[in-house]
Design a protein around this motif. Structure first.
Motif, PDB file in Angstrom:
ATOM      1  N   ALA A 119      38.845  38.437  44.882  1.00 30.87           N
ATOM      2  CA  ALA A 119      39.527  39.511  44.156  1.00 30.87           C
ATOM      3  C   ALA A 119      40.970  39.587  44.629  1.00 30.87           C
ATOM      4  CB  ALA A 119      38.823  40.839  44.395  1.00 30.87           C
ATOM      5  N   GLU A 120      41.912  39.484  43.678  1.00 32.25           N
ATOM      6  CA  GLU A 120      43.348  39.575  43.968  1.00 32.25           C
ATOM      7  C   GLU A 120      44.033  40.315  42.828  1.00 32.25           C
ATOM      8  OE1 GLU A 120      44.219  35.300  46.126  1.00 32.25           O
ATOM      9  OE2 GLU A 120      44.387  35.409  43.957  1.00 32.25           O
ATOM     10  N   ASP A 121      44.816  41.322  43.164  1.00 33.94           N
ATOM     11  CA  ASP A 121      45.621  42.023  42.157  1.00 33.94           C
ATOM     12  C   ASP A 121      44.792  42.502  40.962  1.00 33.94           C
ATOM     13  OD1 ASP A 121      47.902  41.473  43.729  1.00 33.94           O
ATOM     14  OD2 ASP A 121      48.114  39.512  42.766  1.00 33.94           O
ATOM     15  N   GLN A 122      43.662  43.094  41.227  1.00 30.99           N
ATOM     16  CA  GLN A 122      42.767  43.642  40.192  1.00 30.99           C
ATOM     17  C   GLN A 122      42.137  42.577  39.297  1.00 30.99           C
ATOM     18  OE1 GLN A 122      41.760  46.981  39.990  1.00 30.99           O
ATOM     19  NE2 GLN A 122      42.723  46.843  41.994  1.00 30.99           N
ATOM     20  N   VAL A 123      42.164  41.314  39.748  1.00 33.53           N
ATOM     21  CA  VAL A 123      41.583  40.204  38.988  1.00 33.53           C
ATOM     22  C   VAL A 123      40.579  39.479  39.870  1.00 33.53           C
ATOM     23  CG1 VAL A 123      42.078  38.012  37.824  1.00 33.53           C
ATOM     24  CG2 VAL A 123      43.684  39.923  37.626  1.00 33.53           C
ATOM     25  N   LEU A 124      39.408  39.164  39.306  1.00 37.43           N
ATOM     26  CA  LEU A 124      38.437  38.330  40.003  1.00 37.43           C
ATOM     27  C   LEU A 124      38.742  36.888  39.633  1.00 37.43           C
ATOM     28  CD1 LEU A 124      35.952  38.132  41.809  1.00 37.43           C
ATOM     29  CD2 LEU A 124      34.559  38.187  39.734  1.00 37.43           C
ATOM     30  N   ARG A 125      39.175  36.101  40.623  1.00 36.03           N
ATOM     31  CA  ARG A 125      39.546  34.704  40.392  1.00 36.03           C
ATOM     32  C   ARG A 125      38.413  33.802  40.884  1.00 36.03           C
ATOM     33  NH1 ARG A 125      44.732  35.485  38.937  1.00 36.03           N
ATOM     34  NH2 ARG A 125      45.883  37.152  39.982  1.00 36.03           N
ATOM     35  N   VAL A 126      37.899  32.995  39.970  1.00 30.93           N
ATOM     36  CA  VAL A 126      36.821  32.061  40.274  1.00 30.93           C
ATOM     37  C   VAL A 126      37.364  30.657  40.030  1.00 30.93           C
ATOM     38  CG1 VAL A 126      34.459  31.360  39.747  1.00 30.93           C
ATOM     39  CG2 VAL A 126      35.125  33.772  39.504  1.00 30.93           C
ATOM     40  N   ARG A 127      37.388  29.845  41.087  1.00 28.88           N
ATOM     41  CA  ARG A 127      37.903  28.477  41.033  1.00 28.88           C
ATOM     42  C   ARG A 127      36.874  27.571  41.679  1.00 28.88           C
ATOM     43  NH1 ARG A 127      40.984  31.146  38.498  1.00 28.88           N
ATOM     44  NH2 ARG A 127      43.173  31.572  38.864  1.00 28.88           N
ATOM     45  N   GLY A 128      36.649  26.401  41.062  1.00 31.86           N
ATOM     46  CA  GLY A 128      35.714  25.503  41.706  1.00 31.86           C
ATOM     47  C   GLY A 128      35.455  24.233  40.947  1.00 31.86           C
ATOM     48  N   GLY A 129      34.747  23.349  41.613  1.00 31.46           N
ATOM     49  CA  GLY A 129      34.315  22.105  40.994  1.00 31.46           C
ATOM     50  C   GLY A 129      33.248  22.379  39.935  1.00 31.46           C
TER      51      GLY A 129
END
Length: 126
Positions: free
Chosen positions: A69-79
């Motif tokens: 969670a960053e800046d009111q955004v859930l960031r999902v990154r991955g292979g």
């Protein structure tokens, strides 16, 4: 409908939704990239805040999925494999769990989740 609540102190996240909303999120995770606006809770108690958006991006250089969670955004990154496993688990929960159930998808219990990820709980909207 899906919402994500966040605890500022522990960084724990609760991703909750309707069965259909969680199934739709699983489908979104299977794309190379995407985003969706979240339903916001006016009273996130016992959490501190309600996030406004999920952003998903496939990263072929990664073996795991990072959930932060960053800046009111859930960031999902991955292979791709890690994002597919995350989608599988969310979709299985949505289709099989009882309304009062919840599950934890975090490191180290899920080896496809990156160690730097925020702890994640999946639940149904109350």
């Amino acid at each position: 409908m899906v919402q994500v609540l966040c605890s500022g102190a522990t960084k724990e996240l609760e991703l909750s939704g309707t069965r259909q909303g969680l199934q739709t999120l699983g489908q979104l995770l299977r794309r190379k990239a995407g985003s969706c606006d979240l339903s916001q809770s006016p009273n996130p108690f016992p959490y501190d805040s309600s996030l406004s958006k999920i952003e998903i991006r496939e990263d072929p250089e990664r073996d795991t999925a990072s959930i932060v969670a960053e800046d009111q955004v859930l960031r999902v990154r991955g292979g791709r494999h890690a994002l597919d496993l995350l989608a599988d688990n969310i979709e299985a929960f949505a289709s099989e769990a009882a309304a009062s159930d919840h599950c934890h998808l975090d490191f180290p219990s899920c080896d496809y989740i990156a160690p730097d990820s925020d702890p994640l709980v999946i639940a149904f909207l109350r």
